[in-house]
Design a protein around this motif. Structure first.
Motif, PDB file in Angstrom:
ATOM      1  N   LEU A  51       0.828  -1.204   0.000  1.00 29.24           N
ATOM      2  CA  LEU A  51       0.000   0.000   0.000  1.00 29.24           C
ATOM      3  C   LEU A  51       0.866   1.259   0.000  1.00 29.24           C
ATOM      4  CD1 LEU A  51      -2.845  -0.924   2.496  1.00 29.24           C
ATOM      5  CD2 LEU A  51      -3.143  -0.285   0.109  1.00 29.24           C
ATOM      6  N   PHE A  52       1.852   1.290   0.889  1.00 30.41           N
ATOM      7  CA  PHE A  52       2.712   2.468   0.988  1.00 30.41           C
ATOM      8  C   PHE A  52       3.481   2.679  -0.303  1.00 30.41           C
ATOM      9  CE2 PHE A  52       6.575   4.765   2.030  1.00 30.41           C
ATOM     10  CZ  PHE A  52       6.103   5.789   2.844  1.00 30.41           C
ATOM     11  N   ALA A  53       4.106   1.599  -0.810  1.00 31.30           N
ATOM     12  CA  ALA A  53       4.886   1.714  -2.044  1.00 31.30           C
ATOM     13  C   ALA A  53       3.994   2.085  -3.222  1.00 31.30           C
ATOM     14  CB  ALA A  53       5.609   0.390  -2.319  1.00 31.30           C
ATOM     15  N   GLY A  54       2.786   1.514  -3.267  1.00 26.20           N
ATOM     16  CA  GLY A  54       1.884   1.814  -4.377  1.00 26.20           C
ATOM     17  C   GLY A  54       1.448   3.264  -4.403  1.00 26.20           C
ATOM     18  N   LEU A  55       1.147   3.811  -3.227  1.00 24.38           N
ATOM     19  CA  LEU A  55       0.737   5.207  -3.159  1.00 24.38           C
ATOM     20  C   LEU A  55       1.854   6.139  -3.606  1.00 24.38           C
ATOM     21  CD1 LEU A  55      -1.219   5.143   0.229  1.00 24.38           C
ATOM     22  CD2 LEU A  55      -2.205   5.562  -2.026  1.00 24.38           C
ATOM     23  N   VAL A  56       3.064   5.895  -3.101  1.00 29.29           N
ATOM     24  CA  VAL A  56       4.197   6.767  -3.434  1.00 29.29           C
ATOM     25  C   VAL A  56       4.614   6.565  -4.886  1.00 29.29           C
ATOM     26  CG1 VAL A  56       6.602   7.294  -2.905  1.00 29.29           C
ATOM     27  CG2 VAL A  56       4.991   6.833  -1.046  1.00 29.29           C
ATOM     28  N   TRP A  57       4.746   5.319  -5.315  1.00 30.00           N
ATOM     29  CA  TRP A  57       5.161   5.043  -6.699  1.00 30.00           C
ATOM     30  C   TRP A  57       4.140   5.602  -7.678  1.00 30.00           C
ATOM     31  CZ3 TRP A  57       2.647   2.154 -10.488  1.00 30.00           C
ATOM     32  CH2 TRP A  57       3.369   1.922 -11.646  1.00 30.00           C
ATOM     33  N   GLY A  58       2.853   5.467  -7.360  1.00 29.66           N
ATOM     34  CA  GLY A  58       1.825   5.987  -8.254  1.00 29.66           C
ATOM     35  C   GLY A  58       1.931   7.488  -8.425  1.00 29.66           C
ATOM     36  N   LEU A  62       2.838   9.206 -12.033  1.00 29.76           N
ATOM     37  CA  LEU A  62       1.853  10.069 -12.671  1.00 29.76           C
ATOM     38  C   LEU A  62       2.387  11.474 -12.927  1.00 29.76           C
ATOM     39  CD1 LEU A  62      -1.374   9.032 -10.709  1.00 29.76           C
ATOM     40  CD2 LEU A  62      -0.847   8.534 -13.098  1.00 29.76           C
ATOM     41  N   THR A  63       3.347  11.904 -12.111  1.00 22.94           N
ATOM     42  CA  THR A  63       3.875  13.267 -12.265  1.00 22.94           C
ATOM     43  C   THR A  63       5.222  13.316 -12.975  1.00 22.94           C
ATOM     44  OG1 THR A  63       4.902  13.149 -10.071  1.00 22.94           O
ATOM     45  CG2 THR A  63       2.663  14.066 -10.199  1.00 22.94           C
ATOM     46  N   ALA A  64       5.687  12.177 -13.486  1.00 25.99           N
ATOM     47  CA  ALA A  64       7.003  12.145 -14.142  1.00 25.99           C
ATOM     48  C   ALA A  64       7.059  13.088 -15.333  1.00 25.99           C
ATOM     49  CB  ALA A  64       7.336  10.714 -14.574  1.00 25.99           C
ATOM     50  N   ALA A  65       6.005  13.106 -16.132  1.00 28.98           N
ATOM     51  CA  ALA A  65       5.982  13.976 -17.305  1.00 28.98           C
ATOM     52  C   ALA A  65       6.007  15.447 -16.906  1.00 28.98           C
ATOM     53  CB  ALA A  65       4.742  13.676 -18.148  1.00 28.98           C
ATOM     54  N   TRP A  66       5.351  15.795 -15.802  1.00 33.04           N
ATOM     55  CA  TRP A  66       5.362  17.188 -15.343  1.00 33.04           C
ATOM     56  C   TRP A  66       6.771  17.602 -14.920  1.00 33.04           C
ATOM     57  CZ3 TRP A  66       0.697  16.964 -11.377  1.00 33.04           C
ATOM     58  CH2 TRP A  66      -0.454  16.578 -12.073  1.00 33.04           C
ATOM     59  N   PHE A  74       4.838  23.385 -13.827  1.00 35.08           N
ATOM     60  CA  PHE A  74       4.532  21.960 -13.790  1.00 35.08           C
ATOM     61  C   PHE A  74       5.533  21.201 -12.922  1.00 35.08           C
ATOM     62  CE2 PHE A  74       2.259  22.111 -18.156  1.00 35.08           C
ATOM     63  CZ  PHE A  74       1.111  22.556 -17.529  1.00 35.08           C
ATOM     64  N   GLU A  75       6.804  21.610 -12.962  1.00 33.86           N
ATOM     65  CA  GLU A  75       7.817  20.964 -12.128  1.00 33.86           C
ATOM     66  C   GLU A  75       7.503  21.165 -10.643  1.00 33.86           C
ATOM     67  OE1 GLU A  75      11.538  22.559 -13.274  1.00 33.86           O
ATOM     68  OE2 GLU A  75      11.627  21.482 -15.193  1.00 33.86           O
ATOM     69  N   THR A  76       7.111  22.388 -10.296  1.00 33.52           N
ATOM     70  CA  THR A  76       6.748  22.676  -8.905  1.00 33.52           C
ATOM     71  C   THR A  76       5.530  21.869  -8.483  1.00 33.52           C
ATOM     72  OG1 THR A  76       7.611  24.924  -9.124  1.00 33.52           O
ATOM     73  CG2 THR A  76       6.091  24.483  -7.276  1.00 33.52           C
ATOM     74  N   LEU A  77       4.540  21.830  -9.366  1.00 34.82           N
ATOM     75  CA  LEU A  77       3.323  21.075  -9.070  1.00 34.82           C
ATOM     76  C   LEU A  77       3.632  19.595  -8.872  1.00 34.82           C
ATOM     77  CD1 LEU A  77       0.248  21.119  -8.786  1.00 34.82           C
ATOM     78  CD2 LEU A  77       0.076  20.799 -11.264  1.00 34.82           C
ATOM     79  N   ALA A  78       4.543  19.071  -9.686  1.00 34.60           N
ATOM     80  CA  ALA A  78       4.908  17.655  -9.574  1.00 34.60           C
ATOM     81  C   ALA A  78       5.507  17.353  -8.205  1.00 34.60           C
ATOM     82  CB  ALA A  78       5.896  17.284 -10.678  1.00 34.60           C
ATOM     83  N   TRP A  79       6.407  18.231  -7.738  1.00 33.28           N
ATOM     84  CA  TRP A  79       7.045  17.977  -6.451  1.00 33.28           C
ATOM     85  C   TRP A  79       6.082  18.203  -5.288  1.00 33.28           C
ATOM     86  CZ3 TRP A  79      10.957  15.015  -5.995  1.00 33.28           C
ATOM     87  CH2 TRP A  79      11.857  14.901  -7.064  1.00 33.28           C
ATOM     88  N   VAL A  80       5.131  19.090  -5.466  1.00 39.18           N
ATOM     89  CA  VAL A  80       4.106  19.274  -4.438  1.00 39.18           C
ATOM     90  C   VAL A  80       3.272  18.006  -4.297  1.00 39.18           C
ATOM     91  CG1 VAL A  80       1.953  20.468  -3.910  1.00 39.18           C
ATOM     92  CG2 VAL A  80       3.960  21.787  -4.570  1.00 39.18           C
TER      93      VAL A  80
END
Length: 256
Positions: A51-58, A62-66, A74-80
């Motif tokens: 569960l923990f790994a899935g939440l973080v990995w997901g 999902l934000t890799a492209a940003w 978009f970079e800031t939003l991704a890290w947020v």
């Protein structure tokens, strides 16, 4: 199973912490509870880590492209989003696991609850109609799971507000997790008394302070690295002790 509309007495605030402490002692000393704990420990560990790994990995996926897009917003939003996922996962994973366990692992939890309730001197009691408490637990856990996930998603946009938004997200996510976990721990007590879902909600509102204390303390234990895998089970034992005390058993160390 017919559910009754009734008003259950709530626990006194000090008994909440005493019950959780008694649950830890029972988990360490009761051979029956230890057997169940060992049987569920590997399942708990695998489910929690997934569960923990899935939440973080997901969130990171999902934000890799940003993050690689070259545009600072978009970079800031991704890290947020990624930071929110890590913080949120710390609170969400234990609660989510407990809710999922109520759906897929109730056979592990019910014997722990009953053994602890019996050790604490709780009167023998069966759910109305002679139906196992597990039957009702599965149904209500699904409803609690949907409610918890939906409200958690609604809180995510708070992280878009600089500074105070992230702080508000952490506080509200913790409170939501504590409320949901308290409800989950009270589930077998409700089932033993045949309490309807709507009345369960009213019970939590009437006893808000005690239930928030129960959920906060249990969630705090579930945030302790590694040991959380044991506390997930001892919290259920603590709920059994609390149930016995709420049903009139003398508040004293559970009998050996």
């Amino acid at each position: 199973m017919m559910r009754r509309m009734q008003t259950l007495p709530g626990p006194a605030l000090p008994t909440v912490f005493g019950a959780l402490g008694a649950g830890v002692r029972i988990g360490l000393t009761d051979h029956h509870v230890r057997r169940v704990m060992v049987a569920s420990l590997l399942v708990n560990a695998a489910a929690f880590l997934l569960l923990f790994a899935g939440l973080v990995w997901g969130a990171f996926t999902l934000t890799a492209a940003w993050a690689d897009g070259g545009f600072w917003l978009f970079e800031t939003l991704a890290w947020v989003v990624r930071a929110a996922a890590v913080v949120g996962a710390l609170f969400v994973a234990p609660v989510l696991f407990n809710l999922l366990a109520g759906v897929v692992l109730p056979l592990f939890q019910e014997p722990v609850f009953k053994a602890a309730r019996r050790r604490a001197g709780g009167p023998d009691r069966e759910p109305p109609g002679g139906v196992s408490a597990t039957t009702g637990i599965v149904a209500t856990s699904l409803r609690r799971l949907a409610r918890f996930v939906g409200l958690s998603l609604l809180l995510l946009p708070l992280n878009l507000v600089p500074g105070v938004g992230s702080l508000a997200y952490v506080v509200l996510q913790f409170l939501l997790g504590a409320h949901t976990l308290a409800w989950d721990l009270m589930a077998f007590h409700f089932e033993l008394h045949g309490v309807a879902y709507a009345e369960q909600k009213r019970f939590l509102r009437r006893n808000r302070a005690a239930m928030l204390a129960l959920g906060s303390a249990a969630l705090g234990l579930c945030l302790v690295p590694i040991a959380q895998l044991v506390f997930i089970t001892t919290n259920v034992a603590g709920a059994g002790v609390l149930s016995a005390w709420m049903d009139g058993a003398p508040r004293q160390p559970p009998a050996g």
